[in-house]
Design a protein around this motif. Structure first.
Motif, PDB file in Angstrom:
ATOM      1  N   VAL A 193      -6.632   0.478   0.636  1.00 17.29           N
ATOM      2  CA  VAL A 193      -6.082   1.830   0.698  1.00 17.29           C
ATOM      3  C   VAL A 193      -4.651   1.829   1.209  1.00 17.29           C
ATOM      4  CG1 VAL A 193      -6.336   4.118   1.763  1.00 17.29           C
ATOM      5  CG2 VAL A 193      -8.363   2.864   1.014  1.00 17.29           C
ATOM      6  N   ASN A 194      -4.365   1.038   2.228  1.00 15.34           N
ATOM      7  CA  ASN A 194      -3.109   1.147   2.968  1.00 15.34           C
ATOM      8  C   ASN A 194      -2.032   0.172   2.514  1.00 15.34           C
ATOM      9  OD1 ASN A 194      -1.613   0.011   5.756  1.00 15.34           O
ATOM     10  ND2 ASN A 194      -1.663   2.236   5.553  1.00 15.34           N
ATOM     11  N   TRP A 195      -2.402  -1.015   2.122  1.00 17.91           N
ATOM     12  CA  TRP A 195      -1.390  -2.017   1.781  1.00 17.91           C
ATOM     13  C   TRP A 195      -0.594  -1.608   0.547  1.00 17.91           C
ATOM     14  CZ3 TRP A 195      -3.512  -7.700   2.526  1.00 17.91           C
ATOM     15  CH2 TRP A 195      -3.550  -7.970   3.896  1.00 17.91           C
ATOM     16  N   PRO A 196       0.655  -2.094   0.433  1.00 15.06           N
ATOM     17  CA  PRO A 196       1.478  -1.732  -0.735  1.00 15.06           C
ATOM     18  C   PRO A 196       0.886  -2.260  -2.039  1.00 15.06           C
ATOM     19  CG  PRO A 196       2.546  -3.438   0.592  1.00 15.06           C
ATOM     20  CD  PRO A 196       1.382  -2.958   1.388  1.00 15.06           C
ATOM     21  N   LYS A 197       1.374  -1.716  -3.127  1.00 13.60           N
ATOM     22  CA  LYS A 197       0.800  -2.038  -4.429  1.00 13.60           C
ATOM     23  C   LYS A 197       1.010  -3.498  -4.814  1.00 13.60           C
ATOM     24  CE  LYS A 197       1.144   2.662  -6.239  1.00 13.60           C
ATOM     25  NZ  LYS A 197       1.664   3.527  -7.319  1.00 13.60           N
ATOM     26  N   ASP A 198       2.129  -4.091  -4.393  1.00  9.72           N
ATOM     27  CA  ASP A 198       2.356  -5.490  -4.754  1.00  9.72           C
ATOM     28  C   ASP A 198       1.400  -6.443  -4.049  1.00  9.72           C
ATOM     29  OD1 ASP A 198       3.393  -5.058  -2.259  1.00  9.72           O
ATOM     30  OD2 ASP A 198       5.244  -6.172  -2.572  1.00  9.72           O
ATOM     31  N   LEU A 199       0.676  -5.945  -3.017  1.00 11.86           N
ATOM     32  CA  LEU A 199      -0.351  -6.751  -2.351  1.00 11.86           C
ATOM     33  C   LEU A 199      -1.758  -6.335  -2.771  1.00 11.86           C
ATOM     34  CD1 LEU A 199       1.090  -6.970   1.291  1.00 11.86           C
ATOM     35  CD2 LEU A 199       1.213  -8.684  -0.522  1.00 11.86           C
ATOM     36  N   GLY A 200      -1.845  -5.473  -3.774  1.00 12.68           N
ATOM     37  CA  GLY A 200      -3.144  -5.076  -4.280  1.00 12.68           C
ATOM     38  C   GLY A 200      -3.698  -3.792  -3.699  1.00 12.68           C
ATOM     39  N   GLY A 201      -2.940  -3.090  -2.852  1.00 18.89           N
ATOM     40  CA  GLY A 201      -3.417  -1.855  -2.253  1.00 18.89           C
ATOM     41  C   GLY A 201      -2.906  -0.628  -2.982  1.00 18.89           C
ATOM     42  N   ALA A 202      -3.297   0.537  -2.478  1.00 23.95           N
ATOM     43  CA  ALA A 202      -2.846   1.803  -3.066  1.00 23.95           C
ATOM     44  C   ALA A 202      -1.568   2.322  -2.421  1.00 23.95           C
ATOM     45  CB  ALA A 202      -3.946   2.855  -2.947  1.00 23.95           C
ATOM     46  N   GLY A 203      -1.171   1.754  -1.296  1.00 29.47           N
ATOM     47  CA  GLY A 203       0.071   2.150  -0.642  1.00 29.47           C
ATOM     48  C   GLY A 203       0.023   3.511   0.011  1.00 29.47           C
ATOM     49  N   ILE A 204      -1.163   3.958   0.482  1.00 28.15           N
ATOM     50  CA  ILE A 204      -1.294   5.263   1.141  1.00 28.15           C
ATOM     51  C   ILE A 204      -0.971   5.087   2.617  1.00 28.15           C
ATOM     52  CG2 ILE A 204      -2.764   7.255   1.519  1.00 28.15           C
ATOM     53  CD1 ILE A 204      -2.194   6.581  -1.424  1.00 28.15           C
ATOM     54  N   THR A 205       0.197   5.550   3.036  1.00 28.91           N
ATOM     55  CA  THR A 205       0.660   5.406   4.419  1.00 28.91           C
ATOM     56  C   THR A 205       0.793   6.789   5.040  1.00 28.91           C
ATOM     57  OG1 THR A 205       2.930   5.361   3.574  1.00 28.91           O
ATOM     58  CG2 THR A 205       1.869   3.247   3.979  1.00 28.91           C
ATOM     59  N   PRO A 206      -0.139   7.196   5.893  1.00 28.70           N
ATOM     60  CA  PRO A 206      -0.146   8.564   6.437  1.00 28.70           C
ATOM     61  C   PRO A 206       1.149   8.915   7.154  1.00 28.70           C
ATOM     62  CG  PRO A 206      -2.205   7.444   6.937  1.00 28.70           C
ATOM     63  CD  PRO A 206      -1.283   6.411   6.374  1.00 28.70           C
ATOM     64  N   GLY A 207       1.704  10.096   6.803  1.00 27.39           N
ATOM     65  CA  GLY A 207       2.870  10.613   7.497  1.00 27.39           C
ATOM     66  C   GLY A 207       4.169   9.925   7.171  1.00 27.39           C
ATOM     67  N   ILE A 208       4.187   9.046   6.169  1.00 34.79           N
ATOM     68  CA  ILE A 208       5.383   8.263   5.861  1.00 34.79           C
ATOM     69  C   ILE A 208       5.758   8.484   4.405  1.00 34.79           C
ATOM     70  CG2 ILE A 208       6.392   5.955   5.751  1.00 34.79           C
ATOM     71  CD1 ILE A 208       4.361   5.112   7.871  1.00 34.79           C
ATOM     72  N   GLY A 209       7.045   8.760   4.166  1.00 36.87           N
ATOM     73  CA  GLY A 209       7.534   8.883   2.802  1.00 36.87           C
ATOM     74  C   GLY A 209       6.884  10.032   2.061  1.00 36.87           C
ATOM     75  N   LYS A 210       6.408   9.727   0.851  1.00 38.90           N
ATOM     76  CA  LYS A 210       5.808  10.775   0.021  1.00 38.90           C
ATOM     77  C   LYS A 210       4.427  11.189   0.506  1.00 38.90           C
ATOM     78  CE  LYS A 210       3.787   7.582  -3.386  1.00 38.90           C
ATOM     79  NZ  LYS A 210       3.716   7.230  -4.822  1.00 38.90           N
TER      80      LYS A 210
ATOM     81  N   ILE B 155      -3.364 -14.921  14.359  1.00 36.90           N
ATOM     82  CA  ILE B 155      -3.512 -14.007  13.226  1.00 36.90           C
ATOM     83  C   ILE B 155      -2.225 -13.269  12.918  1.00 36.90           C
ATOM     84  CG2 ILE B 155      -4.226 -11.984  14.562  1.00 36.90           C
ATOM     85  CD1 ILE B 155      -5.695 -13.181  11.204  1.00 36.90           C
ATOM     86  N   GLN B 156      -1.265 -13.230  13.870  1.00 40.11           N
ATOM     87  CA  GLN B 156      -0.019 -12.515  13.616  1.00 40.11           C
ATOM     88  C   GLN B 156       0.771 -13.124  12.468  1.00 40.11           C
ATOM     89  OE1 GLN B 156      -0.745 -14.010  16.466  1.00 40.11           O
ATOM     90  NE2 GLN B 156       0.790 -15.551  16.943  1.00 40.11           N
ATOM     91  N   GLN B 157       0.434 -14.359  12.071  1.00 39.48           N
ATOM     92  CA  GLN B 157       1.145 -15.002  10.972  1.00 39.48           C
ATOM     93  C   GLN B 157       0.868 -14.341   9.628  1.00 39.48           C
ATOM     94  OE1 GLN B 157       0.595 -19.249  10.880  1.00 39.48           O
ATOM     95  NE2 GLN B 157       0.704 -19.457  13.096  1.00 39.48           N
ATOM     96  N   VAL B 158      -0.225 -13.607   9.510  1.00 38.64           N
ATOM     97  CA  VAL B 158      -0.586 -12.996   8.227  1.00 38.64           C
ATOM     98  C   VAL B 158      -0.398 -11.484   8.245  1.00 38.64           C
ATOM     99  CG1 VAL B 158      -2.216 -14.817   7.679  1.00 38.64           C
ATOM    100  CG2 VAL B 158      -3.032 -12.820   8.903  1.00 38.64           C
ATOM    101  N   LYS B 159       0.327 -10.955   9.214  1.00 37.23           N
ATOM    102  CA  LYS B 159       0.564  -9.519   9.277  1.00 37.23           C
ATOM    103  C   LYS B 159       1.555  -9.104   8.188  1.00 37.23           C
ATOM    104  CE  LYS B 159      -1.985  -8.580  12.902  1.00 37.23           C
ATOM    105  NZ  LYS B 159      -3.137  -7.664  12.851  1.00 37.23           N
ATOM    106  N   VAL B 160       1.296  -7.958   7.579  1.00 42.81           N
ATOM    107  CA  VAL B 160       2.153  -7.479   6.497  1.00 42.81           C
ATOM    108  C   VAL B 160       3.295  -6.649   7.065  1.00 42.81           C
ATOM    109  CG1 VAL B 160       0.235  -7.467   4.866  1.00 42.81           C
ATOM    110  CG2 VAL B 160       0.762  -5.400   6.156  1.00 42.81           C
ATOM    111  N   THR B 161       4.288  -6.395   6.232  1.00 37.83           N
ATOM    112  CA  THR B 161       5.481  -5.660   6.633  1.00 37.83           C
ATOM    113  C   THR B 161       5.204  -4.160   6.712  1.00 37.83           C
ATOM    114  OG1 THR B 161       6.855  -7.340   5.573  1.00 37.83           O
ATOM    115  CG2 THR B 161       7.889  -5.224   6.043  1.00 37.83           C
ATOM    116  N   ARG B 162       5.740  -3.511   7.741  1.00 36.80           N
ATOM    117  CA  ARG B 162       5.586  -2.065   7.889  1.00 36.80           C
ATOM    118  C   ARG B 162       6.328  -1.325   6.775  1.00 36.80           C
ATOM    119  NH1 ARG B 162       8.704  -0.310  12.027  1.00 36.80           N
ATOM    120  NH2 ARG B 162       7.593   1.642  12.241  1.00 36.80           N
ATOM    121  N   PRO B 163       5.792  -0.200   6.320  1.00 36.86           N
ATOM    122  CA  PRO B 163       6.511   0.592   5.308  1.00 36.86           C
ATOM    123  C   PRO B 163       7.857   1.096   5.822  1.00 36.86           C
ATOM    124  CG  PRO B 163       4.216   1.317   5.489  1.00 36.86           C
ATOM    125  CD  PRO B 163       4.464   0.368   6.626  1.00 36.86           C
ATOM    126  N   GLN B 164       7.964   1.326   7.141  1.00 35.65           N
ATOM    127  CA  GLN B 164       9.218   1.851   7.711  1.00 35.65           C
ATOM    128  C   GLN B 164      10.264   0.771   7.919  1.00 35.65           C
ATOM    129  OE1 GLN B 164       6.119   2.106   8.971  1.00 35.65           O
ATOM    130  NE2 GLN B 164       5.807   4.001  10.116  1.00 35.65           N
TER     131      GLN B 164
END
Length: 706
Positions: free
Chosen positions: A117-134, A245-254
């Motif tokens: 649900v949350n991850w960006p589309k290039d990582l296979g997610g829907a890119g739904i980031t509450p309160g951010i952008g669109k 585990i911090q090595q596999v953390k994804v980039t924040r949308p902001q």
């Protein structure tokens, strides 16, 4: 996978494959809301997720998102393979790119749904980031509480005096490792508190006030607890498969990067210059200095007024004036701290952290510094200003106050000043005991009452309103009504931030490290409070907050550095308090020898910590040794396979050797193919040996010249 505390259900509801997206279109016009909602559903469906829509409260929609079994199982397996590639887990999970597996526990499946649900589309997610952008009108995304498991686990925890590792596993299975590490931390701290609680009672009953022996024991206890927790943290991270585990953390949308590039392995990197980030982070130094000055000025002013009124003033309205400083502090401090916290939030955003964990930790640490100043400064003022220098400072303040009162026509009645020897102890008691009680009320009682009252008011407003609501237009199906009522209730709950709870325990540890000789029975209150806190916090998460996304962490993060700093400051503060106040004449210790005492105490603690760290790390833990041995065994097995391949090549048959020679001949490497083609390697080598030996013989027969 059935949870060990779950009860059998007549119509079982699964919670490990669903998420809820709360979309509020109250401030949007008709067409804009429709277009945005269509985009939301389209993005979710493009990620392979199934959706169902139901009306929420007011002008909001609940979008129920479900991951199909194949998609969810593939996401879980992909996450495990990624962990193996980054060295998080030692063993390859097996399978291939089409493998579908089931999560080992509920939170593992929920985490994969969160990523979808949350991850960006290039990582296979829907890119739904509450309160951010669109997605500004998407108020939250959250998994549903597993109510029956929550209640069963809460009943189980309430019956245990201390939690077993299996109980922490159950919390991890339900809420994820980030939340589970908080419960592991408070559980370890709770176990260790039994030691200073016992020694504190002994010191309170039989040892003199401001006992040196008790101060030393407490400093040693702080060092041992901290080093033990560091090992426990690693042990649990290996147990839960989240080490590093911090090595596999994804980039924040902001995150705002200057450029992006793709490396040779195909990974996309987002580049933001280090010098920019460091220079932005350095701005927090003047900010924290300004914040400490602002808070310090407010606290010192109120502190001075309180002393003057309570200790020296005997004029009219004294009863009311004694409460004036407290009222001023209570009214002004929230506004000051709120403004400073808003500034800290803006500054943390400006620092442009790449991952959500780094951003969250940076903000929480700034707030922690502000809370530290608010909580500890009054005690430091009492210990090192009021009691030692009250005879000099208070008369000066009294003269200033007398002039101020004269300007408004009030007469100042002078009362001879006398230092209150119990003020330091009373200050510590007020800020610890009453602080713990008020904190419990603010955390557990107030939010529950607020939520209940807001719910009653919302229902009353809807019953009196003449406007049509979504629920009146589309009424709930009878078989869904109870479930949807619970979902709507969870949608109105606030988000849970585990950093706030960790901050509270770290602040409590600071009271013990810094001021334990003042009132030795402090640890008993902390012990009782934390036993209740551990269980009430689980209830708080289950009832008063949305279920948090089970994001992974390998510990409590930078709070380790806060504990380190408090332990170090505690060695200085404890030494100074014992040195100044354990003298025969209260508060009349030798100031000339104070630097020597502090220097010795600080360096003794540093040496002690090195010794404790060495002993504990040598002892280690069985799981750490097992992980180290397992990784070593993997490397040895790999080397053995290479050696076996090499030995197999040395034992080739004549036919195999001829075949390899033919391959070399057809190659392009002239250096290797020349003699292979001629078949003269052996003859050429023998000829070289003969020539060299013949040269040695001829040189040995030449006459020597004296």
């Amino acid at each position: 996978m059935a949870h060990p505390y779950a009860k059998p259900q007549r119509a079982p509801t699964t919670y490990n494959d669903k998420y809820v997206v709360l979309y509020d279109f109250g401030d949007a016009d008709h067409n804009e809301a429709i277009d945005e909602f269509k985009t939301l559903l389209q993005d979710l469906e493009e990620a392979g997720l199934d959706t169902e829509v139901r009306p929420g409260y007011d002008q909001s929609l609940l979008v129920f998102v479900k991951a199909p079994r194949e998609l969810l199982g593939h996401a879980v397996h992909k996450s495990r393979v990624k962990d193996w590639l980054y060295g998080i887990i030692p063993n390859h999970p097996g399978g291939d790119k089409n493998t579908v597996v089931k999560g080992d526990y509920e939170a593992e499946d929920i985490l994969s749904v969160y990523h979808l649900v949350n991850w960006p589309k290039d990582l296979g997610g829907a890119g739904i980031t509450p309160g951010i952008g669109k997605w500004e009108r998407v108020k939250s995304i959250f998994p549903l509480h597993n109510t029956e498991v929550n209640q069963s686990l809460l009943r189980h925890l309430s019956k245990r005096i201390f939690l077993a590792p299996e109980d922490l596993d159950s919390i991890r299975d339900l809420l994820g490792s980030k939340v589970a590490f908080y419960f592991a931390f408070i559980q370890t701290y709770l176990l260790f508190l039994s030691i200073p609680a016992t020694t504190g009672v002994i010191a309170w009953l039989w040892l003199p006030r401001y006992s040196l022996a008790y101060g030393i024991l407490t400093s040693v206890w702080c060092a041992v607890f901290l080093e033990y927790w560091k090992i426990t943290e690693v042990d649990l991270s290996l147990r839960w498969g989240v080490n590093n585990i911090q090595q596999v953390k994804v980039t924040r949308p902001q995150f705002k990067y200057d450029k992006s590039y793709v490396d040779k392995s195909g990974r996309t990197h987002y580049y933001f210059p280090k010098w920019k980030q460091i220079s932005r982070q350095l701005l927090q130094i003047p900010f924290l200095l300004f914040a400490m000055i602002a808070l310090g000025t407010a606290i010192v002013s109120v502190f001075a007024i309180e002393i003057l009124i309570s200790e020296t003033y005997a004029g009219p309205y004294k009863f009311y004036l004694e409460y004036l400083p407290t009222i001023l502090l209570a009214v002004s401090l929230p506004y000051i701290t709120t403004a400073l916290e808003d500034a800290a939030t803006w500054m943390t955003d400006f620092e442009n952290h790449r991952t959500a964990d780094l951003h969250e930790m940076s903000l929480t640490q700034k707030v922690f510094v502000l809370n530290t100043c608010t909580n500890y400064l009054p005690i430091f003022l009492t210990a090192f200003i009021y009691i030692p220098f009250g005879d000099d400072v208070v008369p000066r303040l009294e003269a200033v106050l007398q002039k101020l009162l004269a300007t408004v026509g009030q007469k100042f009645v002078h009362v001879p000043f006398r230092v209150d020897s119990d003020r330091l102890k009373n200050e510590v008691i007020a800020l610890t005991v009453t602080g713990q009680l008020s904190s419990f009320f603010e955390e557990n009682i107030m939010p529950l009452l607020k939520h209940k009252l807001s719910g009653w008011y919302r229902d009353y407003r809807e019953s009196r309103s003449q406007e049509a609501t979504l629920r009146s237009i589309v009424p709930d199906e009878p078989n869904e009504a109870e479930f949807l009522a619970r979902c709507r209730n969870e949608a109105t709950l606030p988000l849970y931030n585990v950093q706030d709870d960790i901050s509270e325990i770290v602040l409590q540890f600071g009271y013990l490290a810094l001021f334990s000789p003042v009132w030795p029975i402090i640890p008993i209150g902390f012990l009782i409070n934390n036993w209740i806190e551990l269980r009430s916090d689980f209830a708080k998460i289950s009832i008063e907050h949305q279920r948090p996304a089970p994001v992974r962490s390998d510990g409590i993060g930078p709070w380790i550095y806060s504990l380190d700093a408090l332990t170090w400051l505690g060695s200085i503060s404890t030494a100074a308090i014992v040195h100044l106040f354990s003298a025969d004449k209260f508060g009349n210790g030798s100031w000339a020898m104070l630097p020597v005492t502090v220097f010795i105490s600080e360096h003794v603690l540093l040496l002690l910590r090195v010794l404790v760290r060495s002993i504990l790390h040598q002892a280690g833990s069985e799981r750490i040794r097992e992980d180290r041995n397992q990784r070593y065994a993997h490397r040895v097995r790999h080397l053995e396979e290479m050696e076996a391949t090499k030995r197999a090549g040395l034992g080739l048959s004549v036919a195999e050797r001829e075949r390899r020679k033919s391959i070399l001949v057809t190659g392009n490497d002239v250096f290797w193919t020349k003699q292979v083609e001629d078949g003269a390697s052996e003859a050429f080598g023998v000829d070289l040996i003969r020539q060299i030996k013949r040269g040695e013989d001829s040189s040995s027969r030449e006459p020597k010249i004296d």
